[in-house]
Each structure stands twice: as structure tokens, then as C-alpha cells.
Design a protein around this motif. Structure first.
Motif, PDB file in Angstrom:
ATOM      1  N   GLN A  17       8.625  43.470  55.483  1.00 51.94           N
ATOM      2  CA  GLN A  17       9.175  44.134  54.304  1.00 51.94           C
ATOM      3  C   GLN A  17       8.183  44.144  53.149  1.00 51.94           C
ATOM      4  OE1 GLN A  17      10.245  43.328  51.017  1.00 51.94           O
ATOM      5  NE2 GLN A  17      11.050  45.416  50.814  1.00 51.94           N
ATOM      6  N   ARG A  20       5.301  46.370  53.988  1.00 53.58           N
ATOM      7  CA  ARG A  20       5.673  47.737  54.383  1.00 53.58           C
ATOM      8  C   ARG A  20       5.056  48.083  55.726  1.00 53.58           C
ATOM      9  NH1 ARG A  20       9.756  48.150  51.619  1.00 53.58           N
ATOM     10  NH2 ARG A  20       9.824  50.362  52.107  1.00 53.58           N
ATOM     11  N   ARG A  98      13.795  47.815  57.370  1.00 54.19           N
ATOM     12  CA  ARG A  98      14.486  48.722  56.451  1.00 54.19           C
ATOM     13  C   ARG A  98      15.996  48.522  56.497  1.00 54.19           C
ATOM     14  NH1 ARG A  98      12.696  54.650  55.968  1.00 54.19           N
ATOM     15  NH2 ARG A  98      13.065  54.234  53.752  1.00 54.19           N
ATOM     16  N   GLU A 101      16.644  46.066  53.979  1.00 51.18           N
ATOM     17  CA  GLU A 101      16.529  46.606  52.617  1.00 51.18           C
ATOM     18  C   GLU A 101      17.793  47.326  52.175  1.00 51.18           C
ATOM     19  OE1 GLU A 101      11.770  47.686  52.211  1.00 51.18           O
ATOM     20  OE2 GLU A 101      13.192  49.243  52.755  1.00 51.18           O
ATOM     21  N   GLU A 268      13.897  45.205  45.619  1.00 52.78           N
ATOM     22  CA  GLU A 268      13.829  46.428  46.414  1.00 52.78           C
ATOM     23  C   GLU A 268      15.052  46.632  47.308  1.00 52.78           C
ATOM     24  OE1 GLU A 268      10.145  46.095  48.515  1.00 52.78           O
ATOM     25  OE2 GLU A 268       8.931  46.573  46.751  1.00 52.78           O
ATOM     26  N   ALA A 350       4.374  53.140  53.414  1.00 52.16           N
ATOM     27  CA  ALA A 350       5.193  52.373  52.498  1.00 52.16           C
ATOM     28  C   ALA A 350       6.589  52.968  52.366  1.00 52.16           C
ATOM     29  CB  ALA A 350       4.539  52.322  51.110  1.00 52.16           C
ATOM     30  N   THR A 351       6.734  54.214  52.799  1.00 47.87           N
ATOM     31  CA  THR A 351       8.059  54.842  52.737  1.00 47.87           C
ATOM     32  C   THR A 351       8.736  54.847  54.080  1.00 47.87           C
ATOM     33  OG1 THR A 351       7.207  57.052  53.220  1.00 47.87           O
ATOM     34  CG2 THR A 351       7.241  56.382  50.921  1.00 47.87           C
TER      35      THR A 351
END
Length: 352
Positions: A17, A20, A98, A101, A268, A350-351
Motif C-alpha cells: 500500500q 503503491r 486496494r 484502502e 488514504e 500509483a493509481t
């Protein structure tokens, strides 16, 4: 000793995380923008693991299993997996971190990935998977086929990665200005400072190597893996068979809480619901991931990171065809959906 799997999962979930780290982004950046920044970092992780793991093998500390090459299954499965991770928006590690996240689309992809992998390994797809995996060639490791020491390949690969890093350093741009830090010391590094790809890769390579002795201490002679443990979780929920709960299962169970801790502490974490199109893509992506990884004998971790460090044919062929699958996915699902006249835009990992 099984608890060491959970602890390592927490640590790597945190690292994935904060760094990334997602192989989808590394491969996709090459196809979209020609950037090899994250791909080079991924090779750094393989190189570090290769040195450490082969040293442990030479010292008799570990004895990992290396699969005999099932060429058609590895080629076809890896290509399908590459397509799937583009649709899902992340590889196995990306989908897990993710999810931690708060990305609900990743929850969907992860659920279908684990469920489909269980179907292909234990359900009505098991016979087909076994038939394809049993069609093997007389090939296991690259160095075994060539009749050379594994250290010829290890040192050659390390030299190649070193060359790539030198070239990368020569082309490095001036870093962008950042906001003044609000934390100091270790807290700043852990939760605020942006981690570079190569820093993340070094940590991944070290902990991936550590997985071998920790796992072998429990009777599991393998390194990191995500697909089979994910399928085992689903199968355990269906059957209650406690024998399915091994070091690998506890490892993947640690990934999401590890990622959540990192995301929450760094500000985040946020629940984000996908739109209908993203939901459909996540569903199909997860299914392709489960089918592909089961046929290929591993995902971007089990094959492209772990088996490559052992210089198995399966690992390097899987890496190549996953990369090609991502390229096909970019052409089918990304490039063809740009507005007329729009330029291709690099999508940072990173996305992912």
C-alpha cells in the motif's frame, strides 16, 4: 510457526500500500507511455530475491519445489491473467492492497478471483485444470536445460538489472516539489514520505526471500503465493476442512489488514463505490484472473516474482505472457476507449 505467515502478510500488505506496488501498473506503463520505471523496480525485487534464495538453497537451508513446465497451460493461463488484471484494475497484490484502502471495486474483483480459482482447483473446473497442468515438457529450470550453474544466470541477471538502474539514474528528472512534512522521524517515513519504486522493490525482494524459510518451517516448501491460498480460503468456507489453512492462507489473510493500517495511518483510506461499468469490468477481470492463474500455476507473485527468482521456465514464460496479456488488454480496454484525437496518457501504477 503458522503465525509467521500472518505477520509477513501484515508487513507486505503495509509495503504494497505505501509503495503503491502493483505489477499491472508496471506492465501497463510500458505499453501506454513507454515508461520502464516500475518494470525496472520489479526486476530489482526479482534480482534481490534470486541472490538470497539461491544462496539459501546452496546452503541447504531451503528446498523449494519447482514445477515442470506445462507450456500450453502457462502460456494461455498467463495471457488470460494479463487480460484480467487490466479489467480488474490491479494484479493479485494490487487487488488485495486496494481492498484494504476501501476500494469496493477491488473487493468485487478479489471475490471473483478467489471464487473462480477455487472452482478451477477444487470444483467443476478441477479436471480441466489438472489435464492442462499434466501436459508437461521435459523442462523445469533454465539452468538445468542449459547445463550451467544457476549462479551464471543469477549474476548475469543482477548485472542486467544494475545496468538498467544506472541508465535510469542518468535519465532521472528533478523531483517535484512536495509539501512540508507534518511528521518527523520514523513516522514521516512510514506514513507520509512518498516511497520510490526501487525502495519498495528492495523491501519486497528481502521479505519475499524471507518467506521461504518461514514457510518451510511449517512444512510448506514454497515462497510467496496468492492464488492457491485465496482458493483455499473459499474451499475452507465451503467444506470446513482445517487442513486447507496453512502458512500461505495466513499470509494472504494478513494483506488486507496490513494495507488498511497503512492507508488509515497515511490518510488514504476511503470507501469508494464503483460505477456500473467498473463493476462489470471488475467482475470479468476477477474471473479471468482466477482461471488464468489456476492454469498458469501462479499469478504475478507466484510466477512472475517467485518462480523467476528460481529461474524456472514456468516463471519466465509466465512473466512474458502476462506482459503480453496486459498489452492486449491495454489495446482492447484502454487505448480503444480514448476520445477521438486524445493522446495516450501514462497511467501511473500509483493509481493501480
Amino acid at each position: 510457526m503458522l503465525i509467521s505467515g500472518l505477520i509477513l502478510g501484515l508487513i507486505l500488505g503495509f509495503i504494497f500500500q505505501r509503495g503503491r506496488f502493483c505489477v499491472t501498473g508496471a506492465f501497463r506503463d510500458v505499453w501506454i507511455s513507454g515508461s520502464t520505471r516500475w518494470l525496472t523496480a520489479f526486476l530489482v525485487a526479482i534480482a534481490i530475491q534470486a541472490v538470497l534464495v539461491n544462496a539459501m538453497i546452496a546452503g541447504g537451508l531451503i528446498s523449494p519445489g519447482i514445477p515442470t513446465l506445462a507450456l500450453a497451460a502457462v502460456v494461455g493461463g498467463s495471457f488470460l491473467f494479463g487480460l484480467g488484471i487490466v479489467l480488474a484494475g490491479g494484479c493479485a497484490t494490487g487487488t488485495y492492497y486496494r481492498s484494504g484502502e476501501g476500494l469496493i471495486g477491488s473487493w468485487i474483483a478479489l471475490g471473483f478471483y478467489a471464487f473462480t480459482a477455487a472452482v478451477m482447483k477444487y470444483g467443476f473446473g478441477a479436471d480441466f485444470t489438472a489435464s492442462q497442468r499434466n501436459e508437461t515438457q521435459d523442462a523445469t529450470t533454465i539452468h538445468g536445460t542449459l547445463g550451467v550453474s544457476v549462479w551464471v544466470l543469477v549474476l548475469g541477471f543482477v548485472a542486467l538489472v544494475g545496468y538498467l538502474l544506472i541508465n535510469q539514474a542518468r535519465r532521472a528528472r528533478t523531483p517535484l516539489a512536495t509539501l512540508p512534512p507534518t511528521r518527523t522521524g520514523l513516522a514521516h517515513v512510514l506514513f507520509e514520505k512518498k516511497w520510490t519504486p526501487n525502495f519498495t522493490a528492495v523491501l519486497l525482494g528481502l521479505f519475499a526471500a524471507l518467506a521461504y524459510p518461514l514457510s518451510q518451517a511449517t512444512g510448506r516448501n514454497a515462497g510467496l503465493g496468492i492464488t492457491t491460498p485465496s482458493a483455499n480460503i473459499v474451499q475452507f468456507l465451503m467444506t470446513g476442512d482445517g487442513a486447507l489453512i496453512d502458512w500461505g492462507v495466513l499470509f494472504v489473510l494478513g494483506l488486507i489488514p496490513g494495507s488498511y493500517i497503512a492507508a488509515k495511518a497515511s490518510g488514504e483510506f476511503r470507501l469508494r463505490a464503483p460505477d456500473a461499468r467498473t463493476t462489470v469490468r471488475a467482475t470479468y477481470g476477477g474471473i479471468l484472473m482466477g482461471v488464468g492463474a489456476s492454469l498458469a500455476g501462479g499469478c504475478t507473485i507466484g510466477n512472475s516474482l517467485v518462480q523467476t527468482a528460481l529461474f524456472s521456465w514456468q516463471g519466465w514464460i509466465a512473466l512474458l505472457f502476462t506482459f503480453l496479456g496486459v498489452g492486449a488488454g491495454v489495446k482492447l480496454f484502454i487505448s480503444t476507449h480514448r476520445r477521438p484525437g486524445a493522446e495516450a496518457v501514462a497511467i501511473s501504477s500509483a493509481t493501480v
